[in-house]
Design a protein around this motif. Structure first.
Motif, PDB file in Angstrom:
ATOM      1  N   PRO A  38       0.810  -1.222   0.000  1.00 11.26           N
ATOM      2  CA  PRO A  38       0.000   0.000   0.000  1.00 11.26           C
ATOM      3  C   PRO A  38       0.842   1.270   0.000  1.00 11.26           C
ATOM      4  O   PRO A  38       0.366   2.328  -0.350  1.00 11.26           O
ATOM      5  CB  PRO A  38      -0.811  -0.107   1.290  1.00 11.26           C
ATOM      6  CG  PRO A  38       0.009  -0.988   2.167  1.00 11.26           C
ATOM      7  CD  PRO A  38       0.677  -1.961   1.252  1.00 11.26           C
ATOM      8  N   LYS A  73      -9.008   9.954   0.177  1.00  8.64           N
ATOM      9  CA  LYS A  73      -8.251   8.691   0.179  1.00  8.64           C
ATOM     10  C   LYS A  73      -7.535   8.412   1.494  1.00  8.64           C
ATOM     11  O   LYS A  73      -6.661   7.553   1.553  1.00  8.64           O
ATOM     12  CB  LYS A  73      -7.233   8.658  -0.964  1.00  8.64           C
ATOM     13  CG  LYS A  73      -7.846   8.867  -2.339  1.00  8.64           C
ATOM     14  CD  LYS A  73      -6.792   8.873  -3.406  1.00  8.64           C
ATOM     15  CE  LYS A  73      -7.409   9.216  -4.752  1.00  8.64           C
ATOM     16  NZ  LYS A  73      -6.397   9.326  -5.816  1.00  8.64           N
ATOM     17  N   HIS A  75      -4.689   4.144   0.581  1.00  6.42           N
ATOM     18  CA  HIS A  75      -5.755   3.840  -0.376  1.00  6.42           C
ATOM     19  C   HIS A  75      -5.579   4.671  -1.647  1.00  6.42           C
ATOM     20  O   HIS A  75      -5.069   5.799  -1.611  1.00  6.42           O
ATOM     21  CB  HIS A  75      -7.124   4.139   0.234  1.00  6.42           C
ATOM     22  CG  HIS A  75      -7.641   3.048   1.115  1.00  6.42           C
ATOM     23  ND1 HIS A  75      -8.141   1.863   0.624  1.00  6.42           N
ATOM     24  CD2 HIS A  75      -7.733   2.961   2.466  1.00  6.42           C
ATOM     25  CE1 HIS A  75      -8.521   1.094   1.631  1.00  6.42           C
ATOM     26  NE2 HIS A  75      -8.276   1.736   2.763  1.00  6.42           N
ATOM     27  N   ILE A  81     -12.749   6.128   0.382  1.00  9.10           N
ATOM     28  CA  ILE A  81     -13.047   5.075   1.369  1.00  9.10           C
ATOM     29  C   ILE A  81     -14.543   5.042   1.623  1.00  9.10           C
ATOM     30  O   ILE A  81     -15.158   6.060   1.918  1.00  9.10           O
ATOM     31  CB  ILE A  81     -12.256   5.308   2.679  1.00  9.10           C
ATOM     32  CG1 ILE A  81     -10.765   5.048   2.462  1.00  9.10           C
ATOM     33  CG2 ILE A  81     -12.734   4.362   3.773  1.00  9.10           C
ATOM     34  CD1 ILE A  81      -9.960   6.206   2.078  1.00  9.10           C
ATOM     35  N   ASP A  93     -12.367   0.507  -0.075  1.00  9.45           N
ATOM     36  CA  ASP A  93     -12.494   1.658  -0.968  1.00  9.45           C
ATOM     37  C   ASP A  93     -13.269   1.338  -2.243  1.00  9.45           C
ATOM     38  O   ASP A  93     -13.724   0.212  -2.444  1.00  9.45           O
ATOM     39  CB  ASP A  93     -11.131   2.269  -1.289  1.00  9.45           C
ATOM     40  CG  ASP A  93     -10.228   1.343  -2.111  1.00  9.45           C
ATOM     41  OD1 ASP A  93     -10.749   0.451  -2.807  1.00  9.45           O
ATOM     42  OD2 ASP A  93      -9.001   1.515  -2.064  1.00  9.45           O
ATOM     43  N   THR A 112     -10.315  -2.510  -2.939  1.00  5.38           N
ATOM     44  CA  THR A 112      -9.204  -2.841  -2.045  1.00  5.38           C
ATOM     45  C   THR A 112      -9.621  -2.646  -0.588  1.00  5.38           C
ATOM     46  O   THR A 112     -10.298  -1.685  -0.251  1.00  5.38           O
ATOM     47  CB  THR A 112      -7.982  -1.942  -2.337  1.00  5.38           C
ATOM     48  OG1 THR A 112      -7.625  -2.101  -3.704  1.00  5.38           O
ATOM     49  CG2 THR A 112      -6.800  -2.317  -1.463  1.00  5.38           C
TER      50      THR A 112
END
Length: 572
Positions: free
Chosen positions: A105, A427, A446, A450, A466, A470
């Protein structure tokens, strides 16, 4: 952005259009924001553009790839590219072999003033444990007092007929279990994290409550203990049973759904501003057997009657003047909160079938609202880029959490009620201290907005989902991502931890519910972290596919039955 800042608008537009396709897969939403930058004034006003220009991209790269890149740049004498790299990119060189970008990530993150501020925020101390002298602790002691023979009997019963017992007591389809359901509803959110036999919870530290919490009735404690004795212990070898509620003939108007803590009530919020609640115990009964209790209560009877005068299968709540975007049941199941595009939050009584309070404070649509695990308090998130803490007995918010750069799309309480988490279109996920209103954690990683959050029952971990599909598991104490979960192909609308925290369920717009093994992966990742390798994913245990129903609500009961809900969608 540099071209725009210098007034070369047409050249900037040509540059943007030429290279747009290269970034659409990873940064489509960012490109849509930048497309609106048409003058130097826009550039100054946009916080996102400002943060991009002030920051560097931190890119993880292995030694082998880094050497190849340097050789190529020097052999071709690409001084322009070297200048851009020095100005805008910071390479973090790691040992080992190349790996996929989706495995990490933090492969590409922004560093600079915003990242430094986030790192500084994440240094703050947080107390993520369970409440001291709470129901969980008392139940642990009570559980320890049980004799081995009693425990053995409980396990035998659980193995023999737990499935039928769960369905009768929690879904409430048998008449004899309705009274028990009403008793069991109370305190189920705290019961959700009450696990006398689970090692993870007993190891969790104890903290003091920062808010004065309501007293839990004695009979509720007994009902929770009874549920825990009959609870199924889930693991990678023992997956939960699932009860799925499907809304049909909604004509794409269902905006949200919510399930009470024991699964006996299901609520749906609709785009026509209505809120409907179904009682599972009454569903399917003849109209004559499900008449409203007060014969003289004309308003209630009108609510329960359809246009043709026939008996409705649900209770209709009307009051909002815009689409209903979120609904949340209180731990006791006697209240229901709803938030709407009309900027208000309403409190409804499921006993009286009436609207009690209209809370006004947000200036724009309210995307999410959630009751606290102890009841009485609730949190909301809005298009006005704030989250707010409320109590049911006051019409104004107690705290306002401001700091996100875009819409706050979802909100979730920590199990000890001392913190709330917010997920945003910027994000990031933030963790806020309820007492002070300060941001104590910023979670970055992310690549899309979200949409869903969930807290582990021991309070240590948080999962966030999200719009790209993911899911990330975060360690609240360190503020770092434990592991990404990759598998969904569309928006993750709902997340839920099992009662002992061994399994994470995720519901998505791709019409699937996925079950993930939490314990194995978090243990493995800690070992690997010592070796410098954190590229680990949670193990996917099972994918449950619906025929054509996007999943927008999930909830585990205290006995570890998984409830899910969604609206049947017509195939395109």
């Amino acid at each position: 952005m540099d071209l725009v800042a210098k007034g070369h608008i047409q050249e900037a537009r040509n540059f943007f259009n030429t290279f747009r396709e290269d970034h659409e897969m990873m940064h489509l939403r960012d490109l849509q924001k930048l497309e609106g930058v048409l003058s130097p004034t826009h550039l100054k006003e946009m916080e996102f553009a400002h943060s991009l220009r002030q920051s560097k991209f931190n890119i993880k790269i292995c030694e082998y790839s880094y050497e190849l890149l340097l050789q190529h740049l020097h052999s071709t004498q690409s001084t322009t590219i070297l200048g851009i790299i020095n100005e805008h990119i910071n390479f973090q060189v790691t040992s080992g072999q190349p790996s996929l970008i989706s495995d990490d990530p933090e492969a590409v993150t922004l560093t600079g003033s915003s990242q430094e501020a986030a790192n500084q925020t994440n240094q703050k101390e947080i107390h993520w444990g369970l409440l001291e002298d709470s129901l969980e602790e008392r139940l642990e002691k009570a559980g320890a007092l049980l004799s081995d023979s009693e425990k053995g009997d409980g396990e035998a019963k659980e193995g023999e007929n737990d499935e039928s017992k769960k369905r009768s007591t929690e879904v409430g389809k048998q008449g004899g279990s309705v009274k028990k359901i009403k008793k069991d509803k109370g305190g189920s959110a705290t019961g959700k994290s009450a696990k006398p036999e689970a090692n993870t919870v007993s190891a969790a530290p104890r903290v003091k409550p920062e808010l004065p919490l309501p007293i839990i009735p004695t009979e509720v404690e007994h009902s929770i203990l009874d549920d825990l004795r009959n609870r199924v212990q889930l693991s990678s070898a023992a997956l939960p049973s699932v009860s799925f509620y499907t809304f049909i003939n909604t004509h794409n108007s269902l905006s949200c759904s919510s399930i009470s803590h024991d699964g006996s009530l299901v609520a749906g919020g609709f785009s026509d501003s209505s809120l409907k609640v179904w009682d599972m115990a009454k569903l399917g009964q003849q109209p004559s057997t499900s008449l409203s209790q007060g014969e003289n209560d004309a308003s209630q009877n009108e609510q329960m009657l359809g246009k043709s005068g026939e008996k409705r299968q649900y209770t209709l709540f009307q009051g909002h003047s815009g689409p209903v975007y979120a609904a949340s049941f209180s731990p006791l199941g006697d209240f229901l909160l709803s938030s709407s595009a009309d900027s208000t939050i309403r409190l409804w009584s499921t006993k009286l079938d009436a609207n009690l309070v209209c809370y006004k404070g947000h200036n724009y649509p309210v995307w999410d609202v959630q009751f606290s695990p102890a009841g009485h308090y609730f949190a909301s998130s809005s298009h006005d880029r704030t989250a707010r803490i409320w109590s049911v007995d006051r019409i104004r918010p107690l705290r306002i959490m401001a700091g996100h750069l875009s819409d706050v799309d979802c909100v979730q309480w920590h199990v000890n009620c001392n913190y709330i988490a917010t997920g945003s279109s910027d994000k990031t996920v933030r963790l806020w201290d309820v007492q002070s209103g300060e941001c104590v954690r910023v979670f970055v990683g992310h690549r899309g907005m979200i949409l869903s959050l969930a807290m582990s029952p021991d309070g240590r971990y948080m999962a966030s989902g999200d719009e790209d599909g993911t899911i990330m598991m975060w360690d609240l104490s360190s503020g770092r991502c434990v592991t990404p979960l990759v598998g969904h192909t569309s928006c993750v609308w709902s997340l839920a931890f099992s009662s002992e925290g061994a399994i994470l369920a995720s519901g998505s717009a791709d019409c699937t519910v996925k079950l993930w093994d939490v314990n194995t992966s978090t243990k493995v990742s800690r070992i690997e972290e010592k070796n410098g390798n954190t590229n680990n994913r949670l193990r996917s245990l099972k994918t449950l596919t619906t025929k054509s129903t996007p999943v927008n609500a999930l909830r585990f009961s205290r006995r570890n039955l998984l409830f899910a809900a969604g609206a049947l969608a017509k195939n395109a």
